[in-house]
Design a protein around this motif. Structure first.
Motif, mmCIF file in Angstrom:
data_model
loop_
_atom_site.group_PDB
_atom_site.id
_atom_site.type_symbol
_atom_site.label_atom_id
_atom_site.label_comp_id
_atom_site.label_asym_id
_atom_site.label_seq_id
_atom_site.Cartn_x
_atom_site.Cartn_y
_atom_site.Cartn_z
ATOM 1 N N SER A 190 0.850 -1.187 0.000
ATOM 2 C CA SER A 190 0.000 0.000 0.000
ATOM 3 C C SER A 190 0.878 1.226 0.000
ATOM 4 N N MET A 191 0.280 2.372 -0.304
ATOM 5 C CA MET A 191 1.068 3.592 -0.421
ATOM 6 C C MET A 191 1.686 3.986 0.917
ATOM 7 N N PHE A 192 0.930 3.811 2.001
ATOM 8 C CA PHE A 192 1.453 4.104 3.333
ATOM 9 C C PHE A 192 1.528 2.790 4.107
ATOM 10 N N GLY A 325 5.682 13.853 -5.473
ATOM 11 C CA GLY A 325 4.402 14.246 -6.051
ATOM 12 C C GLY A 325 3.234 13.534 -5.395
ATOM 13 N N ALA A 326 3.410 12.224 -5.129
ATOM 14 C CA ALA A 326 2.345 11.449 -4.498
ATOM 15 C C ALA A 326 2.077 11.931 -3.080
ATOM 16 N N GLU A 361 -2.106 12.409 -9.432
ATOM 17 C CA GLU A 361 -3.548 12.328 -9.249
ATOM 18 C C GLU A 361 -3.819 11.368 -8.097
ATOM 19 N N ALA A 362 -4.369 11.906 -6.998
ATOM 20 C CA ALA A 362 -4.588 11.105 -5.804
ATOM 21 C C ALA A 362 -6.044 11.123 -5.393
ATOM 22 N N TRP A 369 -5.632 6.011 0.755
ATOM 23 C CA TRP A 369 -5.159 6.886 -0.302
ATOM 24 C C TRP A 369 -4.456 6.086 -1.385
ATOM 25 N N VAL A 370 -4.746 6.429 -2.628
ATOM 26 C CA VAL A 370 -4.050 5.839 -3.768
ATOM 27 C C VAL A 370 -3.705 6.954 -4.750
#
Length: 392
Positions: A190-192, A325-326, A361-362, A369-370
């Motif tokens: 996952s992102m985090f 950016g993310a 683009e989030a 969050w993705v």
């Protein structure tokens, strides 16, 4: 004692973004090196000139920095809707080690151009003039990258007026799209990884800092510059000339890697030098870049400095720019807060060589969050083509 002659291997030496590397077509490698393993690693180390206890890589193609100690393999893709498979190896300078754990965003730019140069793209897909869209499967992290490569007279256009801070001369602009960069490609990623936008990171013997731990583009540990005694305006010599500070950054990196679940023991960090990255952020300030030009506070949304392979990078790694950016697109991360907070679809950040703009683009899916896409512009060109030679 008989001595065998050198082996000639077709290769291309390319700049991509602010990095350089030796590019190979998979079918041109010696047969034992066409599959992952010791033979391939030994070949790439010898091509680059590692391990070198002098840290100079004089007897190889490397340039004695993390930005220039790289090899790339491309082949026609067997995956649906992709043109080429792109595999990247970060070669350690002073150790016998090739790290395959992450991507190089800068050389992703050159991968799109090389795919066309090397005849890996169907000729019917290449316009006589215009833009060739190259769909790249990034094999290290199992992600899709789309390169928009300019073409003139049926060939890659390498010259132009696009300027990239950290690169001396202008060239043609290549736009990169990193699709679904929200995790590191590992199952269940996952992102985090911790589930938090900001963690309290306990670094044994160093202290406890606020940190944003993110896997987007490349696993990255973001901390506030002021929390570790910096301004965010530092240049390479301010950090890389201080072994004690570099050792402290490595301790932060190890602690972050453990917290992100990338390693199980501190010792494993030695075999994962390329990832994660450590970066420190601060709100905008005016500073003098390494080129001598002044970057005014009003020109940027925030400042970021990042380390690669144990040293402060001279500009910014492309994959780390994706992470910036993310993180900037998600309200509440340290990167977002340094940029002033709120919802953002793009940021311009200051790095040691100047500035760079990256968009992302989030959104939230099922409460998480993705990032669906990150976009930035780089450039690339062939520096030399022919054969690289290594002792048999």
């Amino acid at each position: 004692m008989a001595h065998l002659p050198q082996v000639k291997i077709p290769a291309t030496y390319m700049r991509g973004g602010t990095s350089k590397g030796v590019f190979f077509r998979l079918q041109d490698l010696p047969e034992p090196c066409q599959v992952p393993g010791e033979a391939r690693d030994k070949l790439f180390m010898r091509v680059i000139g590692s391990p070198d206890p002098y840290g100079a890589q004089i007897d190889g193609m490397g340039g004695a920095t993390s930005s220039t100690s790289k090899c790339v393999i491309l082949s026609k893709s067997t995956r649906p809707d992709h043109d080429v498979d792109y595999l990247y190896g970060q070669v350690s300078i002073d150790k016998a080690f090739v790290d395959w754990s992450g991507n190089c965003g800068n050389l992703s730019t050159a991968a799109g151009a090389f795919a066309i140069h090397a005849g890996l793209i169907d000729p019917s897909r290449i316009p006589e003039n215009g833009t060739c869209v190259v769909r790249i499967w990034q094999a290290n992290i199992h992600k899709t990258i789309i390169a928009h490569v300019p073409v003139s007279n049926g060939q890659v256009r390498e010259t132009g007026d696009f300027e990239l801070d950290g690169v001396t001369f202008p060239a043609a602009e290549i736009v990169l799209e990193f699709l679904d960069p929200s995790d590191d490609g590992e199952e269940g990623g996952s992102m985090f990884p911790t589930g938090n936008l900001v963690d309290e990171l306990d670094v044994p013997g160093v202290g406890t800092f606020k940190a944003t731990l993110i896997s987007a583009g490349i696993p990255t540990i973001f901390v506030n510059a002021e929390d570790i005694g910096y301004q965010g305006t530092e240049l390479r010599e301010d950090i890389n000339s201080d072994p004690a500070q570099l050792a402290r950054f490595e301790q932060i990196r190890v602690a972050g890697a453990l917290r992100m679940g990338l390693i199980k023991t501190p010792e494993e960090a030695l075999t994962r030098q390329h990832t994660p990255k450590v970066a420190f952020v601060s709100p905008p300030k005016s500073y003098r870049a390494s080129s001598g030009k002044t970057v005014e506070a009003g020109e940027v949304d925030l400042l970021v400095r990042a380390l690669s392979m144990g040293k402060l990078h001279h500009a910014m790694m492309g994959t780390c720019a994706v992470a910036i950016g993310a993180a900037a697109a998600v309200p509440g991360t340290l990167v977002n807060l340094a940029a002033g907070g709120g919802e953002r679809q793009a940021v311009r950040f200051g790095h040691p060589s100047g500035t760079l703009r990256v968009g992302a683009e989030a959104g939230q899916v099922d409460g998480s969050w993705v990032v669906t896409k990150a976009i930035m512009s780089r450039s690339a060109r062939i520096l030399m083509g022919g054969w690289v030679r290594v002792p048999a």
